[in-house]
Design a protein around this motif. Sequence first.
Motif, PDB file in Angstrom:
ATOM      1  N   VAL A 100     -33.907  -2.237  10.997  1.00  0.00           N
ATOM      2  CA  VAL A 100     -33.788  -2.276  12.455  1.00  0.00           C
ATOM      3  C   VAL A 100     -33.567  -3.715  12.897  1.00  0.00           C
ATOM      4  O   VAL A 100     -34.305  -4.607  12.489  1.00  0.00           O
ATOM      5  N   ARG A 101     -32.547  -3.931  13.728  1.00  0.00           N
ATOM      6  CA  ARG A 101     -32.342  -5.251  14.330  1.00  0.00           C
ATOM      7  C   ARG A 101     -33.235  -5.311  15.572  1.00  0.00           C
ATOM      8  O   ARG A 101     -33.085  -4.502  16.488  1.00  0.00           O
ATOM      9  N   ILE A 102     -34.146  -6.235  15.599  1.00  0.00           N
ATOM     10  CA  ILE A 102     -35.146  -6.300  16.667  1.00  0.00           C
ATOM     11  C   ILE A 102     -34.498  -6.518  18.032  1.00  0.00           C
ATOM     12  O   ILE A 102     -34.854  -5.859  19.013  1.00  0.00           O
ATOM     13  N   ARG A 103     -33.539  -7.419  18.116  1.00  0.00           N
ATOM     14  CA  ARG A 103     -32.939  -7.774  19.402  1.00  0.00           C
ATOM     15  C   ARG A 103     -32.247  -6.595  20.074  1.00  0.00           C
ATOM     16  O   ARG A 103     -32.398  -6.376  21.279  1.00  0.00           O
ATOM     17  N   THR A 104     -31.470  -5.809  19.312  1.00  0.00           N
ATOM     18  CA  THR A 104     -30.652  -4.757  19.917  1.00  0.00           C
ATOM     19  C   THR A 104     -31.147  -3.347  19.641  1.00  0.00           C
ATOM     20  O   THR A 104     -30.696  -2.405  20.283  1.00  0.00           O
ATOM     21  N   GLY A 105     -32.004  -3.201  18.643  1.00  0.00           N
ATOM     22  CA  GLY A 105     -32.459  -1.865  18.267  1.00  0.00           C
ATOM     23  C   GLY A 105     -31.501  -1.141  17.337  1.00  0.00           C
ATOM     24  O   GLY A 105     -31.726   0.018  16.995  1.00  0.00           O
ATOM     25  N   GLU A 106     -30.427  -1.818  16.914  1.00  0.00           N
ATOM     26  CA  GLU A 106     -29.491  -1.194  15.969  1.00  0.00           C
ATOM     27  C   GLU A 106     -30.225  -0.849  14.685  1.00  0.00           C
ATOM     28  O   GLU A 106     -31.161  -1.551  14.291  1.00  0.00           O
ATOM     29  N   THR A 107     -29.795   0.211  14.031  1.00  0.00           N
ATOM     30  CA  THR A 107     -30.490   0.643  12.820  1.00  0.00           C
ATOM     31  C   THR A 107     -29.548   0.710  11.624  1.00  0.00           C
ATOM     32  O   THR A 107     -28.321   0.760  11.780  1.00  0.00           O
ATOM     33  N   ASP A 108     -30.150   0.716  10.461  1.00  0.00           N
ATOM     34  CA  ASP A 108     -29.478   0.866   9.168  1.00  0.00           C
ATOM     35  C   ASP A 108     -28.323  -0.102   8.987  1.00  0.00           C
ATOM     36  O   ASP A 108     -28.484  -1.286   9.200  1.00  0.00           O
ATOM     37  N   SER A 109     -27.139   0.364   8.595  1.00  0.00           N
ATOM     38  CA  SER A 109     -26.021  -0.541   8.279  1.00  0.00           C
ATOM     39  C   SER A 109     -25.599  -1.395   9.473  1.00  0.00           C
ATOM     40  O   SER A 109     -25.167  -2.530   9.311  1.00  0.00           O
ATOM     41  N   ASP A 110     -25.742  -0.866  10.679  1.00  0.00           N
ATOM     42  CA  ASP A 110     -25.397  -1.644  11.870  1.00  0.00           C
ATOM     43  C   ASP A 110     -26.347  -2.830  12.043  1.00  0.00           C
ATOM     44  O   ASP A 110     -25.979  -3.839  12.647  1.00  0.00           O
TER      45      ASP A 110
END
Length: 112
Positions: A100-110
């Motif tokens: 999980v990217r903390i800043r955007t909430g994107e998950t997995d490969s993103d």
Amino acid sequence: MKLVVAIIKPFKLDEVRQALTAIGVHGMTVTEVKGYGRQKGHTEIYRGAEYVVNFLPKLRIEIAVASDVADKAVAVITATARTGQIGDGKIFVTPIDNAVRIRTGETDSDAL
């Protein structure tokens, strides 16, 4: 997704970083660590006294990559970190269940 962890000699970091960037790996975490394997340390002489260095300085590189890039990343690290001497290091590859990217909430490969 895979987590590739490489333990390498410190002076090889720039070569490894450049080689990984060339294949499209843009992020990494580097930690200064100490340890030993078959090398078992060595002895040094300081001010006339001999002493044993049990733990040798190394760098731990961690990269999260897509599963299809993991084998190429391992091959690149192996080729660029190799000196042919004992103590060149190790590479470990483990699966990543979730990212999980903390800043955007994107998950997995993103998130990579």
